[in-house]
Design a protein around this motif. Sequence first.
Motif, mmCIF file in Angstrom:
data_model
loop_
_atom_site.group_PDB
_atom_site.id
_atom_site.type_symbol
_atom_site.label_atom_id
_atom_site.label_comp_id
_atom_site.label_asym_id
_atom_site.label_seq_id
_atom_site.Cartn_x
_atom_site.Cartn_y
_atom_site.Cartn_z
ATOM 1 N N GLY A 185 0.793 -1.306 -0.357
ATOM 2 C CA GLY A 185 0.152 -0.358 -0.500
ATOM 3 C C GLY A 185 1.041 1.342 0.011
ATOM 4 N N PRO A 186 0.094 2.612 -0.232
ATOM 5 C CA PRO A 186 1.113 3.582 -0.123
ATOM 6 C C PRO A 186 1.773 4.331 1.345
ATOM 7 C CG PRO A 186 -1.246 4.220 -0.367
ATOM 8 C CD PRO A 186 -1.413 2.952 -0.160
ATOM 9 N N GLN A 187 1.308 3.198 2.565
ATOM 10 C CA GLN A 187 2.327 3.575 3.694
ATOM 11 C C GLN A 187 1.932 2.691 4.143
ATOM 12 O OE1 GLN A 187 -0.763 6.783 5.072
ATOM 13 N NE2 GLN A 187 0.503 7.549 5.996
ATOM 14 N N GLN A 188 3.356 2.413 5.212
ATOM 15 C CA GLN A 188 3.503 0.695 5.339
ATOM 16 C C GLN A 188 3.796 1.819 6.843
ATOM 17 O OE1 GLN A 188 7.033 -1.179 4.509
ATOM 18 N NE2 GLN A 188 7.163 -2.776 5.655
ATOM 19 N N SER A 189 2.815 0.854 7.524
ATOM 20 C CA SER A 189 2.608 1.593 8.906
ATOM 21 C C SER A 189 1.696 -0.062 9.943
ATOM 22 C CB SER A 189 2.453 2.406 9.206
ATOM 23 O OG SER A 189 0.978 3.241 8.915
ATOM 24 N N LEU A 190 1.858 0.019 10.840
ATOM 25 C CA LEU A 190 0.407 -0.603 11.477
ATOM 26 C C LEU A 190 -0.663 -0.413 11.978
ATOM 27 C CD1 LEU A 190 2.472 -3.094 14.682
ATOM 28 C CD2 LEU A 190 2.456 -3.641 12.303
ATOM 29 N N PRO A 191 -0.232 1.253 12.184
ATOM 30 C CA PRO A 191 -2.264 1.502 11.676
ATOM 31 C C PRO A 191 -3.066 1.514 10.756
ATOM 32 C CG PRO A 191 0.081 3.473 13.073
ATOM 33 C CD PRO A 191 0.449 2.524 12.294
ATOM 34 N N VAL A 192 -2.196 1.436 10.206
ATOM 35 C CA VAL A 192 -2.459 1.067 8.822
ATOM 36 C C VAL A 192 -3.801 -0.050 8.036
ATOM 37 C CG1 VAL A 192 -2.312 1.578 6.206
ATOM 38 C CG2 VAL A 192 -1.690 3.322 7.123
#
Length: 307
Positions: A185-192
Amino acid sequence: MLRILDARTGEPVPAAPARRGLTRIATDASGLDPTALRVMLTADLLVRALELGGTPVWTILSAPRDQPELRTAATRLAIRPFEDDRDLASGLGEAQVIHVARREERARWTGRDPVPGEPAGGAAPGPAPEERGENPTAAGARGERAEGPATAPVARSAAGPTRDPVPGIRGEGPLVAVAPVEWAGPQQSLPVLLADPAALRLALLRVPRHQPARLDGGALDRAAGQLADWRRAMAGWARRPSRPVPEPVRARLRAAWENDLDLPGVLDVLRDVASTPDLTDGARFETYAYADRLLALDLARDLGSPA
């Protein structure tokens, strides 16, 4: 009896060799990333499957960094709590210790070469069979899961196995190796990823743990849509008289998850149950409720909601 593939030997072994004997799940989830969550999810599934078979289980977590954040993320993902990585089970008479870790730790612990056909850094991730419009269980029957060690035993290196300790993978016992997660995806973060925890859990369950899981927004949306359909169906089935889980269906479910935690196979059974015309709605409901003891997808969440 639940059997799992031991990444040390490339052979399936009983997850609980002693009847009713305590099994300890030692989980190495170092790092705050989606792969660490997948490692913890695999441990959680082992715990649930063993408990369904009547085996007492005790779990510990070794996470040198980011442990509070990992525990919080695991709770959101419906992963049961872990104990700290302390040697507290020495006097409990455990029958077996199962180690769960990232696949890249396997070579460091066993001194083994990569799986034939697998690059040194891990197999290139690709869509899961169901994302290609295929039946994952049928694909396995055709031998198309060759990229994981379940179908291709790991070759022993010429130098032989090493015994350099790896954090969280100490001592003897089977090693369950978990392939990485790649977020596209566009953002690699656990919240996403954790915006819809149940959808993330289902998206990971769809891919055999021996295969890299490539996730993006579309995969999570499809998982969320499947969850909504199943929850809506269960709410409707609950309005009909309850009926027992048909024994052939129960046998298929157990055969799937006792075969090295074949979660795509379990999901296939649920899809079949939803569409089989000769099953009553009450039997469908009880089947989904029974399977959800392992899946932990909160499938009965919408019971009592308006039609």
